[in-house]
Design a protein around this motif. Structure first.
Motif, PDB file in Angstrom:
ATOM      1  N   PHE A 142       7.866 -10.817   3.955  1.00 48.91           N
ATOM      2  CA  PHE A 142       6.278 -11.601   4.330  1.00 48.91           C
ATOM      3  C   PHE A 142       6.490 -12.750   3.491  1.00 48.91           C
ATOM      4  N   ARG A 143       6.663 -13.795   4.534  1.00 48.15           N
ATOM      5  CA  ARG A 143       7.188 -15.020   3.877  1.00 48.15           C
ATOM      6  C   ARG A 143       5.424 -15.686   3.175  1.00 48.15           C
ATOM      7  N   LEU A 144       5.594 -16.501   2.035  1.00 49.12           N
ATOM      8  CA  LEU A 144       4.953 -16.528   0.693  1.00 49.12           C
ATOM      9  C   LEU A 144       5.244 -18.032   0.647  1.00 49.12           C
ATOM     10  N   ALA A 145       4.066 -18.612   0.684  1.00 48.60           N
ATOM     11  CA  ALA A 145       3.982 -20.137   0.625  1.00 48.60           C
ATOM     12  C   ALA A 145       3.125 -20.823  -0.316  1.00 48.60           C
ATOM     13  N   TYR A 146       3.097 -20.973  -0.682  1.00 48.68           N
ATOM     14  CA  TYR A 146       1.982 -22.175  -2.222  1.00 48.68           C
ATOM     15  C   TYR A 146       2.456 -23.158  -2.837  1.00 48.68           C
ATOM     16  N   PRO A 147       1.948 -24.361  -2.842  1.00 54.39           N
ATOM     17  CA  PRO A 147       1.893 -24.977  -3.724  1.00 54.39           C
ATOM     18  C   PRO A 147       2.506 -24.964  -5.108  1.00 54.39           C
ATOM     19  N   ARG A 148       3.500 -25.820  -5.761  1.00 56.91           N
ATOM     20  CA  ARG A 148       4.129 -25.298  -6.803  1.00 56.91           C
ATOM     21  C   ARG A 148       3.467 -25.967  -7.613  1.00 56.91           C
ATOM     22  N   ASP A 149       2.918 -25.240  -7.979  1.00 58.96           N
ATOM     23  CA  ASP A 149       1.668 -25.647  -9.267  1.00 58.96           C
ATOM     24  C   ASP A 149       1.245 -24.480 -10.305  1.00 58.96           C
ATOM     25  N   TYR A 150       1.017 -24.528 -11.602  1.00 52.81           N
ATOM     26  CA  TYR A 150       0.838 -23.852 -12.520  1.00 52.81           C
ATOM     27  C   TYR A 150      -0.149 -22.966 -11.995  1.00 52.81           C
ATOM     28  N   ALA A 151      -0.932 -24.432 -11.524  1.00 55.99           N
ATOM     29  CA  ALA A 151      -2.445 -23.711 -11.928  1.00 55.99           C
ATOM     30  C   ALA A 151      -2.879 -22.433 -10.749  1.00 55.99           C
ATOM     31  N   ARG A 152      -2.099 -22.777  -9.265  1.00 55.91           N
ATOM     32  CA  ARG A 152      -2.316 -22.040  -8.414  1.00 55.91           C
ATOM     33  C   ARG A 152      -2.291 -20.958  -8.674  1.00 55.91           C
ATOM     34  N   LEU A 153      -0.896 -20.058  -9.055  1.00 58.01           N
ATOM     35  CA  LEU A 153      -0.130 -19.089  -9.087  1.00 58.01           C
ATOM     36  C   LEU A 153      -1.444 -17.461  -8.889  1.00 58.01           C
ATOM     37  N   PRO A 154      -2.663 -17.761 -10.088  1.00 55.14           N
ATOM     38  CA  PRO A 154      -3.287 -16.593  -9.664  1.00 55.14           C
ATOM     39  C   PRO A 154      -3.938 -16.523  -8.045  1.00 55.14           C
ATOM     40  N   GLU A 155      -3.537 -17.535  -7.524  1.00 58.40           N
ATOM     41  CA  GLU A 155      -4.196 -17.695  -5.634  1.00 58.40           C
ATOM     42  C   GLU A 155      -3.029 -16.769  -4.961  1.00 58.40           C
ATOM     43  N   VAL A 156      -1.795 -17.339  -5.813  1.00 55.95           N
ATOM     44  CA  VAL A 156      -0.497 -16.433  -5.356  1.00 55.95           C
ATOM     45  C   VAL A 156      -0.512 -14.906  -5.434  1.00 55.95           C
ATOM     46  N   ARG A 157      -1.102 -13.977  -6.430  1.00 55.26           N
ATOM     47  CA  ARG A 157      -1.112 -13.146  -7.119  1.00 55.26           C
ATOM     48  C   ARG A 157      -2.063 -12.685  -6.122  1.00 55.26           C
ATOM     49  N   GLU A 158      -3.165 -13.237  -6.043  1.00 58.46           N
ATOM     50  CA  GLU A 158      -4.249 -12.594  -4.794  1.00 58.46           C
ATOM     51  C   GLU A 158      -3.883 -12.685  -3.940  1.00 58.46           C
ATOM     52  N   ALA A 159      -2.787 -13.708  -2.919  1.00 60.88           N
ATOM     53  CA  ALA A 159      -1.834 -13.567  -1.267  1.00 60.88           C
ATOM     54  C   ALA A 159      -1.112 -12.445  -1.707  1.00 60.88           C
ATOM     55  N   ILE A 160      -0.637 -12.189  -2.552  1.00 64.17           N
ATOM     56  CA  ILE A 160       0.032 -10.721  -2.604  1.00 64.17           C
ATOM     57  C   ILE A 160      -0.330  -9.873  -2.709  1.00 64.17           C
ATOM     58  N   LEU A 161      -1.131  -9.460  -3.058  1.00 67.19           N
ATOM     59  CA  LEU A 161      -2.386  -8.402  -3.275  1.00 67.19           C
ATOM     60  C   LEU A 161      -3.152  -8.204  -1.663  1.00 67.19           C
ATOM     61  N   GLY A 162      -3.209  -9.044  -1.149  1.00 64.01           N
ATOM     62  CA  GLY A 162      -4.162  -9.252   0.131  1.00 64.01           C
ATOM     63  C   GLY A 162      -2.600  -8.260   1.420  1.00 64.01           C
ATOM     64  N   ALA A 163      -1.732  -8.713   0.251  1.00 68.19           N
ATOM     65  CA  ALA A 163      -0.464  -8.851   1.354  1.00 68.19           C
ATOM     66  C   ALA A 163       0.167  -7.147   1.572  1.00 68.19           C
ATOM     67  N   LEU A 164       0.027  -6.835   0.133  1.00 63.91           N
ATOM     68  CA  LEU A 164       0.124  -4.881  -0.040  1.00 63.91           C
ATOM     69  C   LEU A 164      -1.310  -4.330   0.507  1.00 63.91           C
ATOM     70  N   ALA A 165      -2.300  -5.154   0.523  1.00 70.42           N
ATOM     71  CA  ALA A 165      -3.863  -3.987   0.909  1.00 70.42           C
ATOM     72  C   ALA A 165      -3.151  -3.110   1.795  1.00 70.42           C
ATOM     73  N   GLY A 166      -2.337  -3.363   2.927  1.00 69.83           N
ATOM     74  CA  GLY A 166      -1.581  -1.777   3.665  1.00 69.83           C
ATOM     75  C   GLY A 166      -0.518  -1.844   3.123  1.00 69.83           C
ATOM     76  N   VAL A 167       0.084  -1.716   2.297  1.00 66.84           N
ATOM     77  CA  VAL A 167       1.152  -1.344   2.065  1.00 66.84           C
ATOM     78  C   VAL A 167       1.285  -0.047   1.483  1.00 66.84           C
ATOM     79  N   LEU A 168       0.696  -0.545   0.118  1.00 65.45           N
ATOM     80  CA  LEU A 168       0.290   0.416  -1.430  1.00 65.45           C
ATOM     81  C   LEU A 168      -1.240   1.736  -0.964  1.00 65.45           C
ATOM     82  N   ARG A 169      -0.487   2.660  -0.913  1.00 69.44           N
ATOM     83  CA  ARG A 169      -1.240   3.450  -0.260  1.00 69.44           C
ATOM     84  C   ARG A 169      -1.133   4.704  -1.218  1.00 69.44           C
TER      85      ARG A 169
END
Lengths: 92, 320
Positions: free
Chosen positions: B293-320
């Motif tokens: 996956f290409r992961l893009a996000y603003p370089r802002d510590y405060a946004r890291l929780p959103e990055v985690r959510e984006a990763i979880l979204g990508a993993l939804a179809g992967v983790l079974r």
């Protein structure tokens, strides 16, 4: 210089390849350059590796992709010139 | 049809540097600050690391550089010898045949042991046939790990450390051994530690301190490494998101994932064509088996929780 389609081209000994999905990633050892081939490029690369002549590859692709041979040849010329420029292909 | 030239994706280029000078044969003593157990942990059990004066070395140019501070060259003749140097730390003469590393011309004794584990060991493991990737890692589920790959300074260790703090165990950071096989791949760290730039370290681990100015903060991970190497379930490639307003993870073509893995792989002698080919094949095998996956996000510590959510979204179809 002979016309491109009259030349016999082969993959450079300096080029390493890895099949990834339906595409191919190439590494040119001489200049540390990576090169990605899409599905059709991968097909041409495979046929070149098998020693096929360029007119035969053109005709084969026209048949496999149900496309006009002149269009295929024009695309092939651009593609092959690019690979030759980067040293990925060489004359046999 | 296209042949996409990937010219921006070159390996690091050479830059001129003076070769290490000749030195007289001398005595040797033990690796400073590190124990045999550290070498075993790093995957170099049975190797010896000594410190001494350099043997006479034939002059010659460096044949590879990371473009910053590390240089390598293969010395002529047999047995096989590869010289590695990192500015401001010192040089290592690696002799794979007798499984030995001689440290010499050390400029910073205190950092030498850490340098062996961080920089020399990953390259030696690669030389021995492993695919070793410069990446962060985290485990979103039991027995499953993700890799975070990207250029130096892009934030992969910061993201891995944040995910670790959010409850995802971190198998390691910085140098990760990825082994394809069985239709998938596993991953383990060369050394169980997080390495963070000082700004990230002070933000995420305020009590930690860098060993010296300009160096990364090192956080040892608690507990033993996992008994079994976790399965690699996804590869997240950073980059291209500097101007991103939101956080998003988008599927990446396997060929691009392969390319990112090769670009970010360690090598002791990058000019060695046989081993370059092996790394390319290994990276291709991993990219064929593990989604990228290409992961893009603003370089802002405060946004890291959103990055985690984006990763979880990508993993939804992967983790079974």
């Amino acid at each position: 210089m002979d016309d491109l389609f009259s030349r016999r081209l082969i993959p450079s000994p300096q080029a390493l390849e890895s099949a990834v999905g339906e595409e191919t990633v190439l590494l040119h050892l001489g200049n540390d350059t990576y090169y990605g081939l899409d599905e059709v490029g991968t097909r041409i690369w495979t046929l070149l590796g098998e020693g096929a002549a360029l007119p035969a590859i053109r005709d084969r692709l026209a048949e496999e992709y149900d496309a006009d041979a002149a269009t295929i040849e024009a695309d092939m010329r651009r593609f092959l010139a690019d690979l030759l420029a980067h040293g990925i292909l060489v004359d046999a | 049809m296209t042949g996409r030239p990937l010219l921006p994706d070159r390996l690091p280029r050479l830059r001129p540097a003076a070769p290490a000078g000749d030195g007289a044969q001398g005595g040797a003593d033990r690796l400073p600050g590190r124990s045999t157990a550290d070498l075993v942990l790093a995957g170099l059990g049975g190797w010896t690391v000594t410190r001494g004066e350099a043997p006479p070395l034939p002059p010659g140019p460096w044949t590879w550089s990371d473009g910053r501070s590390t240089f390598a060259r293969r010395l002529p003749g047999e047995p096989e010898r590869i010289l590695l140097r990192t500015d401001f730390i010192g040089s290592a003469l690696v002799r794979p045949g007798d499984r030995s590393i001689l440290l010499h011309d050390l400029l910073d004794e205190g950092l030498a042991g850490q340098w062996v584990v961080d920089q020399v060991a990953p390259r030696v493991l690669s030389h021995l046939g492993d695919l070793v990737i410069h990446a962060g890692a985290a485990m979103p589920a039991d027995g499953a790990a993700i890799l975070v790959v990207g250029p130096s300074g892009r934030g992969k260790s910061t993201l891995a450390a944040f995910l670790h703090q959010q409850g995802w165990p971190a198998p390691g950071d910085d140098a990760m051994v990825v082994r394809p096989g069985g239709g998938g791949a596993t991953v383990r760290s060369v050394y169980p530690r997080l390495k963070l730039r000082q700004d990230s370290g002070s933000r995420l681990y305020p009590a930690a301190a860098a060993p010296s100015p300009g160096w990364k903060v090192s956080i040892d991970l608690p507990g033993p490494p996992p008994a079994a190497a976790p399965r690699l379930v996804a590869i997240f490639c950073l980059g291209g998101g500097e101007g991103a307003a939101g956080c998003r993870a988008e599927p990446l073509a396997a060929s691009r994932t392969c390319l990112e893995l090769v670009r970010n792989s360690y090598a002791l002698d990058p000019a060695d064509p046989g081993r370059a080919g092996l790394r390319l094949r290994q990276a291709g095998e991993v990219a064929n088996a593990v989604p990228g996956f290409r992961l893009a996000y603003p370089r802002d510590y405060a946004r890291l929780p959103e990055v985690r959510e984006a990763i979880l979204g990508a993993l939804a179809g992967v983790l079974r």
